[in-house]
Design a protein around this motif. Structure first.
Motif: not given
Lengths: 224, 210
Positions: A57-69
Protein backbone atom coordinates in the motif's frame (compact mmCIF):
# COMPACT_ATOMS: atom_id res chain seq x y z
CA UNK A 1 -2.29 -19.35 29.74
CA UNK A 2 -5.86 -18.05 30.03
CA UNK A 3 -8.10 -17.34 27.10
CA UNK A 4 -8.87 -13.93 28.54
CA UNK A 5 -5.25 -12.94 28.65
CA UNK A 6 -4.54 -14.06 25.10
CA UNK A 7 -7.63 -12.30 23.75
CA UNK A 8 -6.61 -9.12 25.50
CA UNK A 9 -3.04 -9.36 24.26
CA UNK A 10 -4.05 -10.03 20.67
CA UNK A 11 -6.30 -6.98 20.56
CA UNK A 12 -3.35 -4.86 21.65
CA UNK A 13 -0.72 -6.63 19.59
CA UNK A 14 -0.69 -4.18 16.67
CA UNK A 15 -0.51 -1.18 19.00
CA UNK A 16 2.30 -2.96 20.86
CA UNK A 17 4.23 -3.56 17.65
CA UNK A 18 3.60 0.05 16.58
CA UNK A 19 5.07 1.14 19.92
CA UNK A 20 1.88 3.00 20.76
CA UNK A 21 1.22 1.57 24.22
CA UNK A 22 2.19 2.94 27.63
CA UNK A 23 5.42 1.45 29.02
CA UNK A 24 3.84 -0.71 31.72
CA UNK A 25 1.31 -2.20 29.33
CA UNK A 26 3.99 -2.78 26.73
CA UNK A 27 6.15 -4.50 29.32
CA UNK A 28 3.27 -6.79 30.30
CA UNK A 29 2.70 -7.82 26.69
CA UNK A 30 6.39 -8.42 26.19
CA UNK A 31 6.42 -10.78 29.16
CA UNK A 32 3.34 -12.58 27.90
CA UNK A 33 4.89 -13.12 24.49
CA UNK A 34 7.93 -14.71 26.08
CA UNK A 35 5.71 -17.31 27.72
CA UNK A 36 2.94 -17.82 25.12
CA UNK A 37 4.08 -19.48 21.94
CA UNK A 38 0.87 -18.93 19.85
CA UNK A 39 0.74 -15.24 20.74
CA UNK A 40 4.43 -14.86 20.01
CA UNK A 41 3.89 -16.56 16.67
CA UNK A 42 0.98 -14.24 15.91
CA UNK A 43 3.11 -11.23 16.87
CA UNK A 44 5.70 -12.33 14.37
CA UNK A 45 3.07 -12.71 11.67
CA UNK A 46 1.54 -9.33 12.50
CA UNK A 47 4.94 -7.74 12.33
CA UNK A 48 5.52 -9.36 8.96
CA UNK A 49 2.06 -8.29 7.83
CA UNK A 50 2.89 -4.67 8.64
CA UNK A 51 5.85 -4.93 6.29
CA UNK A 52 3.64 -6.51 3.64
CA UNK A 53 1.14 -3.67 3.99
CA UNK A 54 3.80 -0.99 3.83
CA UNK A 55 5.23 -2.63 0.73
CA UNK A 56 1.93 -3.06 -1.08
CA UNK A 57 0.00 0.00 0.00
CA UNK A 58 2.23 2.75 -1.28
CA UNK A 59 1.31 6.38 -1.46
CA UNK A 60 -0.37 7.19 -4.76
CA UNK A 61 1.19 10.28 -6.28
CA UNK A 62 -1.05 12.98 -7.70
CA UNK A 63 -0.94 13.19 -11.53
CA UNK A 64 1.78 15.70 -12.59
CA UNK A 65 -0.70 17.99 -14.40
CA UNK A 66 -2.98 18.15 -11.39
CA UNK A 67 -0.09 18.70 -8.99
CA UNK A 68 1.28 21.47 -11.23
CA UNK A 69 -2.12 23.15 -11.41
CA UNK A 70 -2.53 23.00 -7.66
CA UNK A 71 0.98 24.38 -7.08
CA UNK A 72 0.24 27.23 -9.47
CA UNK A 73 -2.91 28.10 -7.59
CA UNK A 74 -1.23 27.80 -4.22
CA UNK A 75 1.25 30.50 -5.30
CA UNK A 76 -1.64 32.92 -5.56
CA UNK A 77 -4.07 31.83 -2.87
CA UNK A 78 -6.66 34.46 -3.78
CA UNK A 79 -6.91 33.15 -7.33
CA UNK A 80 -6.88 29.64 -5.92
CA UNK A 81 -9.94 30.47 -3.87
CA UNK A 82 -11.72 31.86 -6.91
CA UNK A 83 -10.41 29.21 -9.26
CA UNK A 84 -11.10 26.39 -6.93
CA UNK A 85 -14.57 27.72 -6.35
CA UNK A 86 -15.15 27.89 -10.07
CA UNK A 87 -13.62 24.48 -10.55
CA UNK A 88 -15.64 23.07 -7.70
CA UNK A 89 -18.72 24.43 -9.39
CA UNK A 90 -17.67 22.93 -12.70
CA UNK A 91 -16.71 19.66 -11.06
CA UNK A 92 -20.01 19.59 -9.25
CA UNK A 93 -21.77 20.09 -12.55
CA UNK A 94 -19.76 17.26 -14.09
CA UNK A 95 -20.95 14.68 -11.60
CA UNK A 96 -24.48 13.22 -11.88
CA UNK A 97 -25.39 14.34 -8.38
CA UNK A 98 -24.03 17.81 -9.12
CA UNK A 99 -26.09 18.02 -12.30
CA UNK A 100 -29.26 17.16 -10.42
CA UNK A 101 -28.44 19.78 -7.79
CA UNK A 102 -27.83 22.44 -10.43
CA UNK A 103 -30.97 21.47 -12.31
CA UNK A 104 -33.03 21.86 -9.15
CA UNK A 105 -31.53 25.27 -8.38
CA UNK A 106 -32.10 26.38 -11.98
CA UNK A 107 -35.70 25.17 -11.85
CA UNK A 108 -36.38 27.10 -8.64
CA UNK A 109 -34.86 30.30 -10.06
CA UNK A 110 -36.73 29.92 -13.34
CA UNK A 111 -40.02 29.36 -11.54
CA UNK A 112 -39.46 32.32 -9.24
CA UNK A 113 -38.87 34.61 -12.24
CA UNK A 114 -41.20 33.16 -14.85
CA UNK A 115 -44.38 32.65 -12.82
CA UNK A 116 -44.95 36.29 -11.80
CA UNK A 117 -43.87 37.50 -15.26
CA UNK A 118 -46.46 35.37 -17.06
CA UNK A 119 -49.16 36.37 -14.58
CA UNK A 120 -48.37 40.04 -15.22
CA UNK A 121 -48.41 39.62 -19.01
CA UNK A 122 -51.46 37.35 -19.11
CA UNK A 123 -53.62 37.76 -16.02
CA UNK A 124 -55.57 34.63 -15.19
CA UNK A 125 -53.26 32.42 -17.24
CA UNK A 126 -52.44 30.08 -14.36
CA UNK A 127 -56.03 29.95 -13.16
CA UNK A 128 -57.12 28.93 -16.62
CA UNK A 129 -54.36 26.36 -16.84
CA UNK A 130 -55.18 24.98 -13.42
CA UNK A 131 -58.87 24.91 -14.30
CA UNK A 132 -58.24 22.95 -17.46
CA UNK A 133 -56.15 20.47 -15.52
CA UNK A 134 -58.71 20.06 -12.76
CA UNK A 135 -61.77 20.13 -15.06
CA UNK A 136 -62.94 23.50 -13.82
CA UNK A 137 -64.29 25.95 -16.38
CA UNK A 138 -66.62 28.95 -16.63
CA UNK A 139 -69.96 29.61 -18.32
CA UNK A 140 -72.24 32.61 -18.61
CA UNK A 141 -75.99 32.42 -18.12
CA UNK A 142 -78.97 33.60 -16.19
CA UNK A 143 -79.84 32.42 -12.71
CA UNK A 144 -83.27 30.82 -12.53
CA UNK A 145 -85.50 28.81 -10.18
CA UNK A 146 -85.60 25.43 -11.90
CA UNK A 147 -89.02 24.34 -10.58
CA UNK A 148 -90.64 27.72 -11.40
CA UNK A 149 -89.02 27.68 -14.85
CA UNK A 150 -90.57 24.27 -15.52
CA UNK A 151 -93.97 25.69 -14.53
CA UNK A 152 -93.45 28.60 -16.93
CA UNK A 153 -93.26 31.24 -14.21
CA UNK A 154 -91.66 34.40 -15.65
CA UNK A 155 -88.37 35.56 -14.22
CA UNK A 156 -90.00 38.41 -12.27
CA UNK A 157 -92.21 35.83 -10.56
CA UNK A 158 -89.22 33.59 -9.86
CA UNK A 159 -87.67 36.44 -7.88
CA UNK A 160 -90.50 36.06 -5.38
CA UNK A 161 -90.20 32.30 -5.00
CA UNK A 162 -89.14 31.46 -1.46
CA UNK A 163 -89.86 27.74 -1.63
CA UNK A 164 -86.97 26.08 0.16
CA UNK A 165 -87.47 22.89 -1.88
CA UNK A 166 -86.82 24.73 -5.15
CA UNK A 167 -83.37 24.76 -6.73
CA UNK A 168 -81.32 27.44 -8.43
CA UNK A 169 -80.08 26.77 -11.93
CA UNK A 170 -78.11 28.44 -14.68
CA UNK A 171 -79.94 28.91 -17.96
CA UNK A 172 -78.11 29.47 -21.20
CA UNK A 173 -79.78 32.48 -22.83
CA UNK A 174 -79.00 31.17 -26.32
CA UNK A 175 -80.07 27.53 -26.07
CA UNK A 176 -82.48 27.78 -23.15
CA UNK A 177 -80.85 24.71 -21.59
CA UNK A 178 -80.43 24.94 -17.86
CA UNK A 179 -78.21 23.15 -15.38
CA UNK A 180 -78.58 22.66 -11.67
CA UNK A 181 -76.10 24.72 -9.69
CA UNK A 182 -75.16 23.10 -6.44
CA UNK A 183 -76.51 25.11 -3.55
CA UNK A 184 -73.28 25.64 -1.69
CA UNK A 185 -73.63 27.62 1.53
CA UNK A 186 -70.46 29.50 0.67
CA UNK A 187 -72.21 30.97 -2.38
CA UNK A 188 -75.13 32.87 -0.78
CA UNK A 189 -76.22 34.22 -4.15
CA UNK A 190 -77.83 30.83 -4.84
CA UNK A 191 -80.12 31.20 -1.84
CA UNK A 192 -81.17 34.74 -2.75
CA UNK A 193 -84.35 34.71 -4.90
CA UNK A 194 -83.78 38.40 -5.69
CA UNK A 195 -80.74 37.42 -7.78
CA UNK A 196 -82.77 35.30 -10.20
CA UNK A 197 -82.66 36.74 -13.65
CA UNK A 198 -79.18 38.12 -13.04
CA UNK A 199 -76.63 37.46 -15.74
CA UNK A 200 -73.71 35.73 -14.11
CA UNK A 201 -70.56 33.79 -14.80
CA UNK A 202 -70.43 30.50 -12.97
CA UNK A 203 -67.07 28.89 -12.49
CA UNK A 204 -66.93 25.26 -11.44
CA UNK A 205 -66.88 21.65 -12.50
CA UNK A 206 -69.43 20.97 -15.21
CA UNK A 207 -71.11 17.63 -15.53
CA UNK A 208 -72.86 18.12 -18.87
CA UNK A 209 -74.40 14.66 -19.01
CA UNK A 210 -76.47 15.21 -15.91
CA UNK A 211 -76.63 19.01 -16.25
CA UNK A 212 -75.06 19.62 -12.92
CA UNK A 213 -72.55 22.36 -12.00
CA UNK A 214 -70.44 22.05 -8.89
CA UNK A 215 -69.93 25.80 -8.56
CA UNK A 216 -66.79 27.35 -7.13
CA UNK A 217 -67.74 30.98 -7.71
CA UNK A 218 -70.57 33.05 -9.14
CA UNK A 219 -69.76 36.54 -10.33
CA UNK A 220 -71.56 39.12 -12.47
CA UNK A 221 -71.25 38.14 -16.13
CA UNK A 222 -68.07 39.26 -17.83
CA UNK A 223 -69.57 38.78 -21.28
CA UNK A 224 -66.97 36.21 -22.28
CA UNK B 1 3.72 49.93 15.06
CA UNK B 2 3.90 46.21 14.34
CA UNK B 3 3.30 45.11 10.76
CA UNK B 4 0.12 43.14 10.26
CA UNK B 5 0.79 39.54 9.40
CA UNK B 6 -1.13 37.76 6.68
CA UNK B 7 -3.40 35.17 8.34
CA UNK B 8 -2.66 32.81 5.44
CA UNK B 9 1.08 33.25 5.60
CA UNK B 10 2.79 29.87 5.24
CA UNK B 11 -0.25 28.13 3.84
CA UNK B 12 1.25 27.59 0.41
CA UNK B 13 4.29 25.74 1.72
CA UNK B 14 2.33 23.52 4.08
CA UNK B 15 -0.36 22.75 1.53
CA UNK B 16 2.17 21.90 -1.16
CA UNK B 17 3.97 19.51 1.17
CA UNK B 18 0.73 17.64 1.75
CA UNK B 19 -0.57 17.60 -1.80
CA UNK B 20 0.47 14.02 -2.56
CA UNK B 21 -0.64 12.57 0.80
CA UNK B 22 -4.00 14.26 0.35
CA UNK B 23 -4.41 12.96 -3.18
CA UNK B 24 -3.33 9.47 -2.14
CA UNK B 25 -5.92 9.35 0.64
CA UNK B 26 -8.58 10.90 -1.59
CA UNK B 27 -8.09 8.41 -4.40
CA UNK B 28 -8.16 5.49 -1.95
CA UNK B 29 -11.39 6.79 -0.47
CA UNK B 30 -13.22 7.74 -3.65
CA UNK B 31 -11.62 5.06 -5.86
CA UNK B 32 -11.88 7.48 -8.79
CA UNK B 33 -9.07 9.83 -9.84
CA UNK B 34 -11.40 12.59 -11.02
CA UNK B 35 -13.40 12.49 -7.79
CA UNK B 36 -10.15 12.46 -5.85
CA UNK B 37 -8.95 15.62 -7.61
CA UNK B 38 -12.22 17.36 -6.80
CA UNK B 39 -11.96 16.26 -3.19
CA UNK B 40 -8.38 17.53 -2.89
CA UNK B 41 -9.33 20.88 -4.42
CA UNK B 42 -12.23 21.22 -2.05
CA UNK B 43 -9.99 20.29 0.88
CA UNK B 44 -7.37 22.87 -0.06
CA UNK B 45 -9.97 25.54 -0.57
CA UNK B 46 -11.53 24.86 2.83
CA UNK B 47 -8.10 24.73 4.45
CA UNK B 48 -7.22 28.09 2.90
CA UNK B 49 -10.45 29.68 4.08
CA UNK B 50 -10.05 28.40 7.61
CA UNK B 51 -6.28 28.64 7.87
CA UNK B 52 -6.65 31.38 10.49
CA UNK B 53 -8.24 28.72 12.74
CA UNK B 54 -5.19 26.50 12.43
CA UNK B 55 -2.96 26.81 15.49
CA UNK B 56 0.59 27.41 14.31
CA UNK B 57 3.02 24.78 15.47
CA UNK B 58 0.38 22.07 15.85
CA UNK B 59 0.14 19.11 13.52
CA UNK B 60 -0.84 20.43 10.10
CA UNK B 61 -1.16 16.96 8.62
CA UNK B 62 -3.76 15.90 11.18
CA UNK B 63 -5.55 19.24 10.68
CA UNK B 64 -5.77 19.05 6.89
CA UNK B 65 -6.65 15.34 6.93
CA UNK B 66 -9.51 16.22 9.24
CA UNK B 67 -10.74 18.68 6.61
CA UNK B 68 -10.38 16.02 3.93
CA UNK B 69 -12.36 13.55 6.02
CA UNK B 70 -15.15 16.07 6.59
CA UNK B 71 -15.23 17.03 2.92
CA UNK B 72 -15.41 13.36 1.98
CA UNK B 73 -18.23 12.70 4.43
CA UNK B 74 -20.15 15.74 3.17
CA UNK B 75 -19.81 14.60 -0.43
CA UNK B 76 -20.83 11.06 0.33
CA UNK B 77 -23.08 11.74 3.30
CA UNK B 78 -25.72 9.26 2.22
CA UNK B 79 -23.26 6.42 2.00
CA UNK B 80 -21.70 7.46 5.27
CA UNK B 81 -24.96 7.17 7.16
CA UNK B 82 -25.07 3.48 6.31
CA UNK B 83 -23.57 1.52 9.21
CA UNK B 84 -20.61 -0.73 8.55
CA UNK B 85 -21.95 -4.16 7.65
CA UNK B 86 -18.73 -6.12 7.81
CA UNK B 87 -19.01 -9.33 9.81
CA UNK B 88 -15.90 -9.02 11.92
CA UNK B 89 -16.81 -12.08 13.96
CA UNK B 90 -16.32 -14.26 10.92
CA UNK B 91 -13.13 -12.48 9.98
CA UNK B 92 -11.52 -13.26 13.31
CA UNK B 93 -11.42 -16.91 12.35
CA UNK B 94 -8.79 -16.32 9.70
CA UNK B 95 -5.20 -15.77 10.61
CA UNK B 96 -5.30 -16.47 14.34
CA UNK B 97 -6.66 -19.97 13.89
CA UNK B 98 -3.96 -20.63 11.32
CA UNK B 99 -1.28 -19.39 13.65
CA UNK B 100 -2.66 -21.39 16.55
CA UNK B 101 -2.73 -24.49 14.41
CA UNK B 102 0.97 -24.28 13.67
CA UNK B 103 2.89 -26.27 16.21
CA UNK B 104 5.95 -24.69 17.79
CA UNK B 105 9.01 -25.51 15.81
CA UNK B 106 7.14 -26.25 12.58
CA UNK B 107 9.17 -25.04 9.66
CA UNK B 108 7.55 -23.33 6.65
CA UNK B 109 4.58 -25.68 6.44
CA UNK B 110 2.29 -25.43 3.41
CA UNK B 111 -0.08 -23.44 5.62
CA UNK B 112 2.60 -21.05 6.79
CA UNK B 113 0.69 -17.79 7.45
CA UNK B 114 3.59 -15.64 6.33
CA UNK B 115 3.80 -17.40 2.98
CA UNK B 116 0.07 -16.98 2.53
CA UNK B 117 0.24 -13.28 3.33
CA UNK B 118 3.13 -12.77 0.97
CA UNK B 119 1.52 -14.75 -1.84
CA UNK B 120 -1.74 -12.82 -1.50
CA UNK B 121 0.12 -9.55 -1.34
CA UNK B 122 2.15 -10.35 -4.42
CA UNK B 123 -1.00 -11.23 -6.31
CA UNK B 124 -2.57 -7.87 -5.45
CA UNK B 125 -5.30 -9.23 -3.20
CA UNK B 126 -4.73 -6.52 -0.60
CA UNK B 127 -5.91 -3.68 -2.83
CA UNK B 128 -9.21 -5.44 -3.47
CA UNK B 129 -9.71 -6.16 0.23
CA UNK B 130 -8.85 -2.57 1.07
CA UNK B 131 -11.62 -1.30 -1.21
CA UNK B 132 -14.09 -3.47 0.67
CA UNK B 133 -13.24 -1.91 4.02
CA UNK B 134 -15.76 0.62 5.34
CA UNK B 135 -14.30 4.13 4.84
CA UNK B 136 -13.75 4.72 8.56
CA UNK B 137 -11.55 1.61 8.78
CA UNK B 138 -9.85 2.34 5.48
CA UNK B 139 -8.87 5.81 6.65
CA UNK B 140 -7.33 4.57 9.90
CA UNK B 141 -5.38 1.85 8.14
CA UNK B 142 -4.07 4.16 5.42
CA UNK B 143 -3.10 6.85 7.89
CA UNK B 144 -1.21 4.33 10.00
CA UNK B 145 0.41 2.32 7.21
CA UNK B 146 0.87 4.68 4.27
CA UNK B 147 1.12 8.04 6.01
CA UNK B 148 2.85 6.56 9.06
CA UNK B 149 0.87 8.82 11.35
CA UNK B 150 0.92 8.14 15.08
CA UNK B 151 -2.25 6.97 16.77
CA UNK B 152 -2.52 10.38 18.40
CA UNK B 153 -2.37 12.11 15.00
CA UNK B 154 -4.94 9.73 13.56
CA UNK B 155 -7.22 10.31 16.54
CA UNK B 156 -6.92 14.08 16.01
CA UNK B 157 -7.54 13.83 12.26
CA UNK B 158 -10.61 11.65 12.62
CA UNK B 159 -11.89 13.16 15.88
CA UNK B 160 -12.03 9.78 17.60
CA UNK B 161 -10.42 8.43 20.80
CA UNK B 162 -7.09 6.60 20.56
CA UNK B 163 -8.82 3.43 21.75
CA UNK B 164 -11.07 3.60 18.70
CA UNK B 165 -8.03 4.03 16.47
CA UNK B 166 -6.55 0.83 17.95
CA UNK B 167 -9.79 -1.06 17.57
CA UNK B 168 -10.37 0.04 13.97
CA UNK B 169 -6.80 -0.71 13.01
CA UNK B 170 -6.99 -4.16 14.56
CA UNK B 171 -10.22 -4.94 12.73
CA UNK B 172 -9.07 -3.50 9.44
CA UNK B 173 -6.01 -5.72 9.52
CA UNK B 174 -8.12 -8.73 10.43
CA UNK B 175 -10.32 -8.07 7.42
CA UNK B 176 -7.37 -7.90 5.09
CA UNK B 177 -5.82 -10.99 6.65
CA UNK B 178 -9.12 -12.82 6.40
CA UNK B 179 -9.21 -12.06 2.70
CA UNK B 180 -5.65 -13.32 2.21
CA UNK B 181 -6.40 -16.51 4.14
CA UNK B 182 -9.45 -17.10 1.95
CA UNK B 183 -7.25 -16.53 -1.04
CA UNK B 184 -4.70 -19.01 0.34
CA UNK B 185 -7.43 -21.62 0.71
CA UNK B 186 -8.68 -21.04 -2.82
CA UNK B 187 -5.14 -21.45 -4.14
CA UNK B 188 -4.52 -24.59 -2.06
CA UNK B 189 -1.85 -22.90 0.02
CA UNK B 190 -3.70 -23.92 3.17
CA UNK B 191 -3.96 -27.65 3.74
CA UNK B 192 -7.52 -27.77 5.07
CA UNK B 193 -8.83 -27.40 8.63
CA UNK B 194 -6.94 -28.50 11.71
CA UNK B 195 -7.92 -31.80 13.29
CA UNK B 196 -6.90 -30.93 16.83
CA UNK B 197 -8.47 -28.03 18.72
CA UNK B 198 -6.43 -24.85 18.75
CA UNK B 199 -4.45 -23.79 21.75
CA UNK B 200 -6.39 -20.53 21.79
CA UNK B 201 -9.47 -20.18 19.59
CA UNK B 202 -10.45 -16.54 19.78
CA UNK B 203 -13.58 -16.91 17.68
CA UNK B 204 -15.01 -19.67 19.90
CA UNK B 205 -14.09 -17.76 23.00
CA UNK B 206 -15.98 -14.73 21.71
CA UNK B 207 -19.05 -16.83 21.09
CA UNK B 208 -18.91 -17.86 24.78
CA UNK B 209 -17.73 -21.42 24.05
CA UNK B 210 -14.07 -21.60 25.10
Amino acid sequence: MTYEKCVEIRELLVAFLDDELPCDMSHGIHEHLERCQPCARLAKVESRFTIVLKTRLCRIEAPPEFAAEMRKRLKDPESMAGGARADAATAGFASPRGRVRYALVAAVILTAVAVPTVEILRPGFYRGMTDSLTGVRSADGVLICIECERLGVPIDGQRHCHDAAHHTGLKCPKTGIWSLVVNDASLPVLGDPGKRGAEVTVRGRFHGDIRYIDARSITPATGT
Amino acid sequence: MAARTDPNDGFEKLAEEHLHPLYSMAVRLTRQPQEAEDLVQETLLRAYRFFDKYERGTNFKAWIFKILKNAFINRYRKAQTEPATVDFGAIEEGLESLVDGVSPGTQAAPSDPESILMQGAVDGEIEGALDELPPEYRMVLLMAVVEEMSYKEIAAALSIPIGTVMSRLHRARRLLQGRLVEYGRSRGLISGRRESPPVVDISQFRRGKP
